[in-house]
Design a protein around this motif. Sequence first.
Motif, short mmCIF file in Angstrom:
data_model
loop_
_atom_site.label_atom_id
_atom_site.label_comp_id
_atom_site.label_asym_id
_atom_site.label_seq_id
_atom_site.Cartn_x
_atom_site.Cartn_y
_atom_site.Cartn_z
N ILE A 119 0.84 -1.21 0.00
CA ILE A 119 0.00 0.00 0.00
C ILE A 119 0.88 1.25 0.00
O ILE A 119 0.65 2.19 -0.77
CB ILE A 119 -0.96 -0.01 1.21
CG1 ILE A 119 -2.02 -1.11 1.03
CG2 ILE A 119 -1.63 1.35 1.39
CD1 ILE A 119 -2.89 -1.32 2.24
N ILE A 120 1.89 1.28 0.87
CA ILE A 120 2.77 2.45 0.95
C ILE A 120 3.55 2.62 -0.35
O ILE A 120 3.68 3.73 -0.87
CB ILE A 120 3.71 2.33 2.16
CG1 ILE A 120 2.92 2.40 3.46
CG2 ILE A 120 4.79 3.41 2.13
CD1 ILE A 120 3.68 2.01 4.70
N GLY A 121 4.06 1.52 -0.89
CA GLY A 121 4.80 1.58 -2.16
C GLY A 121 3.93 2.08 -3.30
O GLY A 121 4.37 2.90 -4.12
N THR A 122 2.69 1.62 -3.36
CA THR A 122 1.75 2.09 -4.38
C THR A 122 1.51 3.59 -4.23
O THR A 122 1.46 4.32 -5.22
CB THR A 122 0.43 1.31 -4.29
OG1 THR A 122 0.69 -0.08 -4.45
CG2 THR A 122 -0.56 1.77 -5.35
N ALA A 123 1.36 4.05 -2.99
CA ALA A 123 1.13 5.48 -2.75
C ALA A 123 2.34 6.31 -3.18
O ALA A 123 2.19 7.38 -3.78
CB ALA A 123 0.82 5.72 -1.28
N VAL A 124 3.55 5.82 -2.89
CA VAL A 124 4.76 6.55 -3.27
C VAL A 124 4.89 6.63 -4.79
O VAL A 124 5.14 7.70 -5.35
CB VAL A 124 6.01 5.90 -2.63
CG1 VAL A 124 7.29 6.46 -3.23
CG2 VAL A 124 6.01 6.10 -1.13
N ILE A 125 4.69 5.50 -5.47
CA ILE A 125 4.80 5.49 -6.93
C ILE A 125 3.72 6.37 -7.56
O ILE A 125 4.01 7.15 -8.48
CB ILE A 125 4.73 4.04 -7.46
CG1 ILE A 125 6.00 3.29 -7.05
CG2 ILE A 125 4.54 4.00 -8.97
CD1 ILE A 125 5.94 1.80 -7.26
N THR A 126 2.50 6.30 -7.05
CA THR A 126 1.42 7.15 -7.56
C THR A 126 1.76 8.62 -7.34
O THR A 126 1.55 9.45 -8.24
CB THR A 126 0.09 6.80 -6.87
OG1 THR A 126 -0.20 5.42 -7.08
CG2 THR A 126 -1.05 7.65 -7.39
N GLY A 127 2.29 8.96 -6.16
CA GLY A 127 2.67 10.34 -5.88
C GLY A 127 3.75 10.85 -6.81
O GLY A 127 3.69 11.99 -7.29
N ILE A 128 4.75 10.01 -7.10
CA ILE A 128 5.83 10.41 -8.01
C ILE A 128 5.28 10.66 -9.41
O ILE A 128 5.59 11.68 -10.04
CB ILE A 128 6.94 9.32 -8.05
CG1 ILE A 128 7.69 9.30 -6.72
CG2 ILE A 128 7.90 9.56 -9.21
CD1 ILE A 128 8.62 8.11 -6.56
N ILE A 129 4.44 9.74 -9.89
CA ILE A 129 3.87 9.89 -11.23
C ILE A 129 3.00 11.14 -11.32
O ILE A 129 3.13 11.94 -12.27
CB ILE A 129 3.07 8.63 -11.62
CG1 ILE A 129 4.02 7.45 -11.82
CG2 ILE A 129 2.24 8.87 -12.88
CD1 ILE A 129 3.32 6.10 -11.94
N LEU A 130 2.13 11.37 -10.33
CA LEU A 130 1.27 12.55 -10.36
C LEU A 130 2.06 13.84 -10.23
O LEU A 130 1.71 14.85 -10.84
CB LEU A 130 0.20 12.45 -9.27
CG LEU A 130 -0.87 11.39 -9.48
CD1 LEU A 130 -1.79 11.30 -8.28
CD2 LEU A 130 -1.65 11.66 -10.75
N LEU A 131 3.15 13.83 -9.45
CA LEU A 131 4.00 15.01 -9.34
C LEU A 131 4.67 15.33 -10.67
O LEU A 131 4.71 16.48 -11.10
CB LEU A 131 5.04 14.82 -8.24
CG LEU A 131 5.98 15.99 -7.98
CD1 LEU A 131 5.20 17.19 -7.47
CD2 LEU A 131 7.05 15.61 -6.99
N LEU A 132 5.18 14.30 -11.33
CA LEU A 132 5.82 14.51 -12.63
C LEU A 132 4.82 15.02 -13.67
O LEU A 132 5.15 15.92 -14.46
CB LEU A 132 6.48 13.22 -13.12
CG LEU A 132 7.70 12.76 -12.31
CD1 LEU A 132 8.16 11.39 -12.77
CD2 LEU A 132 8.82 13.78 -12.38
N ILE A 133 3.61 14.49 -13.65
CA ILE A 133 2.58 14.95 -14.59
C ILE A 133 2.19 16.39 -14.28
O ILE A 133 2.08 17.22 -15.17
CB ILE A 133 1.35 14.02 -14.54
CG1 ILE A 133 1.68 12.66 -15.15
CG2 ILE A 133 0.16 14.65 -15.26
CD1 ILE A 133 0.60 11.61 -14.95
N SER A 134 1.99 16.69 -12.99
CA SER A 134 1.54 18.04 -12.62
C SER A 134 2.61 19.10 -12.87
O SER A 134 2.29 20.27 -13.07
CB SER A 134 1.09 18.08 -11.16
OG SER A 134 2.15 17.78 -10.30
#
Length: 135
Positions: free
Chosen positions: A42-57
């Motif tokens: 769960i934590i790893g998924t949240a970190v990867i999702t956060g990185i991807i959304l930060l790069l997109i934003s």
Amino acid sequence: MQYLKFLFVGILFGIVLVKSEAVSWYRIYEMFKFESFHMFGIIGTAVITGIILLLISKKLKNINGGLMTVPKKEKGFIRYIIGGTIFGLGWALSGACPGPMYILIGTGAFSVIILILAALLGTYVYGLMKDKLPH
């Protein structure tokens, strides 16, 4: 009324965390004993999702027409190790990190109010001492 959308997103987030058992004391206990991959997933998924959304934003324009920037943080190692250790000990001893504490109240675990008051007290004490601490 303009903040109603944030309330709904918070409720949805709470439901997801409860259904995924991310607020379960037993799951957190398993994680700190390295007996289960559940919480690390769960934590790893949240970190990867956060990185991807930060790069997109960073590539999209905001409502003012400018690009999003992330301010640089001061370099440091010891303070992050000490702060992370204190946070981790609090998480391990209480069985809940700050976000899920509020969700647990919503599930009826009202004893978590004691944890929230202790977290607020700790934050207040840090605010009083932050000028005396090495940064």
